[in-house]
Design a protein around this motif. Sequence first.
Motif, PDB file in Angstrom:
ATOM      1  N   UNK A  95      29.085  89.606 -21.645  1.00 48.35           N
ATOM      2  CA  UNK A  95      29.549  89.646 -20.257  1.00 48.35           C
ATOM      3  C   UNK A  95      28.401  89.986 -19.305  1.00 48.35           C
ATOM      4  N   UNK A  96      27.524  89.026 -19.099  1.00 47.42           N
ATOM      5  CA  UNK A  96      26.333  89.192 -18.255  1.00 47.42           C
ATOM      6  C   UNK A  96      26.425  88.221 -17.091  1.00 47.42           C
ATOM      7  N   UNK A  97      26.285  88.738 -15.875  1.00 50.19           N
ATOM      8  CA  UNK A  97      26.337  87.874 -14.696  1.00 50.19           C
ATOM      9  C   UNK A  97      24.963  87.326 -14.328  1.00 50.19           C
ATOM     10  N   UNK A  98      23.928  88.129 -14.565  1.00 49.84           N
ATOM     11  CA  UNK A  98      22.571  87.757 -14.159  1.00 49.84           C
ATOM     12  C   UNK A  98      21.568  88.236 -15.192  1.00 49.84           C
ATOM     13  N   UNK A  99      20.621  87.380 -15.525  1.00 46.13           N
ATOM     14  CA  UNK A  99      19.499  87.753 -16.385  1.00 46.13           C
ATOM     15  C   UNK A  99      18.232  87.719 -15.556  1.00 46.13           C
ATOM     16  N   UNK A 100      17.564  88.868 -15.466  1.00 46.44           N
ATOM     17  CA  UNK A 100      16.291  88.977 -14.746  1.00 46.44           C
ATOM     18  C   UNK A 100      15.188  89.210 -15.768  1.00 46.44           C
ATOM     19  N   UNK A 101      14.165  88.370 -15.764  1.00 49.45           N
ATOM     20  CA  UNK A 101      13.051  88.575 -16.691  1.00 49.45           C
ATOM     21  C   UNK A 101      11.808  88.958 -15.899  1.00 49.45           C
ATOM     22  N   UNK A 102      11.115  89.966 -16.380  1.00 53.45           N
ATOM     23  CA  UNK A 102       9.927  90.500 -15.713  1.00 53.45           C
ATOM     24  C   UNK A 102       8.705  90.289 -16.605  1.00 53.45           C
ATOM     25  N   UNK A 103       7.817  89.396 -16.193  1.00 53.13           N
ATOM     26  CA  UNK A 103       6.600  89.166 -16.963  1.00 53.13           C
ATOM     27  C   UNK A 103       6.882  88.708 -18.377  1.00 53.13           C
ATOM     28  N   UNK A 104       7.779  87.754 -18.531  1.00 51.15           N
ATOM     29  CA  UNK A 104       8.167  87.286 -19.865  1.00 51.15           C
ATOM     30  C   UNK A 104       7.398  86.034 -20.267  1.00 51.15           C
ATOM     31  N   UNK A 105       6.865  86.004 -21.492  1.00 46.18           N
ATOM     32  CA  UNK A 105       6.237  84.774 -22.001  1.00 46.18           C
ATOM     33  C   UNK A 105       7.302  83.827 -22.522  1.00 46.18           C
ATOM     34  N   UNK A 159      -9.864  90.976 -20.873  1.00 39.97           N
ATOM     35  CA  UNK A 159      -8.665  91.185 -21.671  1.00 39.97           C
ATOM     36  C   UNK A 159      -7.598  90.146 -21.323  1.00 39.97           C
ATOM     37  N   UNK A 160      -7.428  89.909 -20.020  1.00 43.19           N
ATOM     38  CA  UNK A 160      -6.429  88.942 -19.576  1.00 43.19           C
ATOM     39  C   UNK A 160      -6.729  87.546 -20.106  1.00 43.19           C
ATOM     40  N   UNK A 178      -0.278  88.350 -14.872  1.00 43.96           N
ATOM     41  CA  UNK A 178      -0.119  89.790 -14.648  1.00 43.96           C
ATOM     42  C   UNK A 178      -1.051  90.648 -15.503  1.00 43.96           C
ATOM     43  N   UNK A 179      -2.016  89.992 -16.134  1.00 42.81           N
ATOM     44  CA  UNK A 179      -2.958  90.689 -17.003  1.00 42.81           C
ATOM     45  C   UNK A 179      -2.616  90.539 -18.467  1.00 42.81           C
ATOM     46  N   UNK A 180      -1.380  90.130 -18.764  1.00 36.96           N
ATOM     47  CA  UNK A 180      -0.934  89.891 -20.135  1.00 36.96           C
ATOM     48  C   UNK A 180      -0.286  88.513 -20.251  1.00 36.96           C
ATOM     49  N   UNK A 181       0.600  88.202 -19.320  1.00 40.49           N
ATOM     50  CA  UNK A 181       1.354  86.940 -19.352  1.00 40.49           C
ATOM     51  C   UNK A 181       0.923  86.055 -18.186  1.00 40.49           C
ATOM     52  N   UNK A 182       0.487  84.827 -18.470  1.00 37.90           N
ATOM     53  CA  UNK A 182       0.090  83.916 -17.391  1.00 37.90           C
ATOM     54  C   UNK A 182       1.277  83.448 -16.562  1.00 37.90           C
ATOM     55  N   UNK A 183       1.010  83.187 -15.310  1.00 39.17           N
ATOM     56  CA  UNK A 183       2.042  82.763 -14.369  1.00 39.17           C
ATOM     57  C   UNK A 183       2.799  81.537 -14.870  1.00 39.17           C
ATOM     58  N   UNK A 195       7.242  85.343  -7.493  1.00 40.03           N
ATOM     59  CA  UNK A 195       5.870  85.688  -7.855  1.00 40.03           C
ATOM     60  C   UNK A 195       5.428  86.886  -7.018  1.00 40.03           C
ATOM     61  N   UNK A 196       4.961  87.926  -7.685  1.00 40.50           N
ATOM     62  CA  UNK A 196       4.565  89.158  -7.018  1.00 40.50           C
ATOM     63  C   UNK A 196       3.049  89.285  -6.991  1.00 40.50           C
ATOM     64  N   UNK A 197       2.492  89.221  -5.797  1.00 40.34           N
ATOM     65  CA  UNK A 197       1.045  89.289  -5.645  1.00 40.34           C
ATOM     66  C   UNK A 197       0.507  90.639  -6.103  1.00 40.34           C
ATOM     67  N   UNK A 198      -0.511  90.606  -6.950  1.00 38.84           N
ATOM     68  CA  UNK A 198      -1.218  91.804  -7.435  1.00 38.84           C
ATOM     69  C   UNK A 198      -0.368  92.699  -8.334  1.00 38.84           C
ATOM     70  N   UNK A 199       0.710  92.170  -8.875  1.00 36.23           N
ATOM     71  CA  UNK A 199       1.570  92.950  -9.769  1.00 36.23           C
ATOM     72  C   UNK A 199       1.082  92.826 -11.206  1.00 36.23           C
ATOM     73  N   UNK A 200       0.978  93.980 -11.887  1.00 39.43           N
ATOM     74  CA  UNK A 200       0.522  94.027 -13.273  1.00 39.43           C
ATOM     75  C   UNK A 200       1.706  94.013 -14.245  1.00 39.43           C
ATOM     76  N   UNK A 201       1.395  93.749 -15.500  1.00 42.70           N
ATOM     77  CA  UNK A 201       2.410  93.652 -16.541  1.00 42.70           C
ATOM     78  C   UNK A 201       2.945  95.005 -16.988  1.00 42.70           C
TER      79      UNK A 201
END
Length: 252
Positions: A95-105, A159-160, A178-183, A195-201
């Motif tokens: 029962x999920x209305x919304x899935x939000x993914x943050x920096x997901x590969x 590293x990125x 984000x330093x780990x996951x490419x846009x 897309x969040x400018x200057x946001x890190x993973x």
Amino acid sequence: MVAGLDAFVVPVQRRDWFRVFLKGARSRDFWAGSAAPDVAFDWYLDQVRTTVAQVVESTGADEVVLVAHSAGGWLGRCALARQEDGRPTKEKALPVSTLVTLGCPHVVGAGADDQTRGAVRWVNEVLPGCFHEDVSYITVAGTAVTGDSSAARETLERYAAGSYGMLLGGDGDKVVGDGVVPLDVAHIEGSMRIDLESCFHSINAPQNDWYGGEKYIDAWLEPTLKTVKPRWMRSFASIPRPLLAFLDSQKL
């Protein structure tokens, strides 16, 4: 509590990730790089489903918002899937209305070595894009670091580049992420893209400038709340609704 909403965290610890190898090592498909997610990640999916059920029972909510950081994003897409006769159906399992993914590969490049041993590719082949029509998908990506394989050792840029190269193939030079996951791999077809400018993973980012930091959280939380069913919106001011924070063992 996050922004006046009840928040729950799926109880996954960093040490739990050793289970991926321990379970996958017994599978030929795992070693061949063609394993479905339930081969090595079933323990994770079970924990997500159990937590969602507990949240619904304890709050009386009809649905929850699932917020998934890093690998939690594609695993969240998988957790939503209901299967019949071995095939996924359009009917969601949670029962999920919304899935939000943050920096997901969400994607592994054609020339890259799939570190999930086939799981990510399975998700994109079997559950492509915004698979469930009654779920709102929001994908959030950061642009803090441009990869540079020639940069000095122990720099974020070098590293990125290595991390981006693992996901895309190649050397990761001039790739933004984000330093780990490419846009380029942090979004899926049909999702609301942020897309969040200057946001890190990571939660260890300078000045706490990561997805869950004060500087950025409203940028994705406010659009998320707008996707919630209108009858919920009337309840937010007086009755906080549950927000399930599913953050790959990192805390908001």
